[in-house]
Design an enzyme around this catalytic site. Sequence first.
Site, mmCIF file in Angstrom:
data_model
loop_
_atom_site.group_PDB
_atom_site.id
_atom_site.type_symbol
_atom_site.label_atom_id
_atom_site.label_comp_id
_atom_site.label_asym_id
_atom_site.label_seq_id
_atom_site.Cartn_x
_atom_site.Cartn_y
_atom_site.Cartn_z
ATOM 1 N N GLU A 1 0.838 -1.200 0.000
ATOM 2 C CA GLU A 1 0.000 0.000 0.000
ATOM 3 C C GLU A 1 0.869 1.244 0.000
ATOM 4 O OE1 GLU A 1 -3.634 -0.080 2.417
ATOM 5 O OE2 GLU A 1 -2.977 1.844 3.263
ATOM 6 N N ASP B 1 -0.045 5.397 0.509
ATOM 7 C CA ASP B 1 -1.193 6.259 0.703
ATOM 8 C C ASP B 1 -0.952 7.652 1.243
ATOM 9 O OD1 ASP B 1 -1.552 3.767 2.754
ATOM 10 O OD2 ASP B 1 -1.922 5.571 3.865
ATOM 11 N N GLU C 1 -3.260 10.160 3.481
ATOM 12 C CA GLU C 1 -4.423 10.239 4.357
ATOM 13 C C GLU C 1 -4.518 11.676 4.868
ATOM 14 O OE1 GLU C 1 -4.627 5.701 6.084
ATOM 15 O OE2 GLU C 1 -3.461 7.177 7.226
ATOM 16 N N GLN D 1 -1.023 12.638 6.113
ATOM 17 C CA GLN D 1 -0.178 11.529 6.574
ATOM 18 C C GLN D 1 0.077 10.621 5.388
ATOM 19 O OE1 GLN D 1 -0.728 9.407 10.440
ATOM 20 N NE2 GLN D 1 -1.575 7.805 9.132
ATOM 21 N N THR D 2 1.348 10.325 5.137
ATOM 22 C CA THR D 2 1.685 9.338 4.111
ATOM 23 C C THR D 2 2.065 8.046 4.822
ATOM 24 O OG1 THR D 2 4.000 10.035 4.028
ATOM 25 C CG2 THR D 2 2.487 11.073 2.457
ATOM 26 N N ASP E 1 3.597 0.662 9.389
ATOM 27 C CA ASP E 1 4.188 1.481 10.454
ATOM 28 C C ASP E 1 5.260 2.423 9.926
ATOM 29 O OD1 ASP E 1 2.549 0.212 12.368
ATOM 30 O OD2 ASP E 1 4.017 -1.409 12.586
ATOM 31 N N ARG E 2 4.999 2.989 8.756
ATOM 32 C CA ARG E 2 5.947 3.934 8.159
ATOM 33 C C ARG E 2 5.286 5.299 7.944
ATOM 34 N NH1 ARG E 2 7.039 -1.045 5.615
ATOM 35 N NH2 ARG E 2 9.172 -1.717 5.928
ATOM 36 N N GLU E 3 4.386 5.673 8.856
ATOM 37 C CA GLU E 3 3.662 6.926 8.714
ATOM 38 C C GLU E 3 4.578 8.129 8.884
ATOM 39 O OE1 GLU E 3 2.738 4.587 10.998
ATOM 40 O OE2 GLU E 3 0.700 3.959 10.507
ATOM 41 N N ASP F 1 -11.214 8.003 16.486
ATOM 42 C CA ASP F 1 -10.423 7.427 17.577
ATOM 43 C C ASP F 1 -8.929 7.752 17.446
ATOM 44 O OD1 ASP F 1 -10.401 5.735 15.299
ATOM 45 O OD2 ASP F 1 -9.867 3.999 16.521
ATOM 46 N N TRP F 2 -8.479 8.306 16.279
ATOM 47 C CA TRP F 2 -7.057 8.622 16.118
ATOM 48 C C TRP F 2 -6.749 9.795 15.186
ATOM 49 C CZ3 TRP F 2 -4.661 8.569 11.376
ATOM 50 C CH2 TRP F 2 -5.338 7.915 10.336
ATOM 51 N N GLY G 1 -4.730 12.891 17.691
ATOM 52 C CA GLY G 1 -4.617 11.598 18.361
ATOM 53 C C GLY G 1 -5.923 11.077 18.938
#
Length: 190
Positions: free
Chosen positions: A46, A48, A50, A63-64, A73-75, A139-140, A144
């Site tokens: 993926e 993306d 966001e 956010q990529t 987990d590479r945000e 929720d996030w 956060g």
Amino acid sequence: MAVDFASKNQYLFGRVSMKIKLIPGDSAGTVTAFYMNSDTDNVRGELDFEFLGNRSGQPYTVQTNLYAHGKGDREQRVNLWFDPSAAFHTYSILWNHHHVVFSVDDVPIRVYKNNEVRGIPYPKSQPMGVYSTLWEADDWATRGGLEKIDWSKAPFYAYYTAFDIEGCSVPGPPACASNSNNWWEASAYQ
């Protein structure tokens, strides 16, 4: 709340872009996403964008993220330098054998290099479709999860135009993805 659309084909390398005008006003708790996804149940690939909803007057955050061989987990987050709800802006993903480049109005905001030689996964074997969604993530998504959706502001609309993709369609010519003569593989894009 989840609204989405998808490309008819999947692609392996190339460039995809879309002009998007984001939700105006109070959009806290929403996420507008524009992304490529391998659409598999097991090992996911993926790429993306966001766009995280916000309270009116706050900066908009994009956010990529990248999944390769099922590992995410590479945000990374970037505050946009303009109001993306005031006009259309172009968001693009360039994906080749060397790197993935996320750009906003042709300005690179993130480069993810192919570092497989160092044991870091890189998306290179799974074709991906192109998708966009608008969904609830209070929720996030905003501060956060501290900022929740104000449903009195619904409905929430994002606008899309000028979808463009140049890439190797799968199924398609078998040699396309490995063809070094594709413009996105040229030295200027390495």
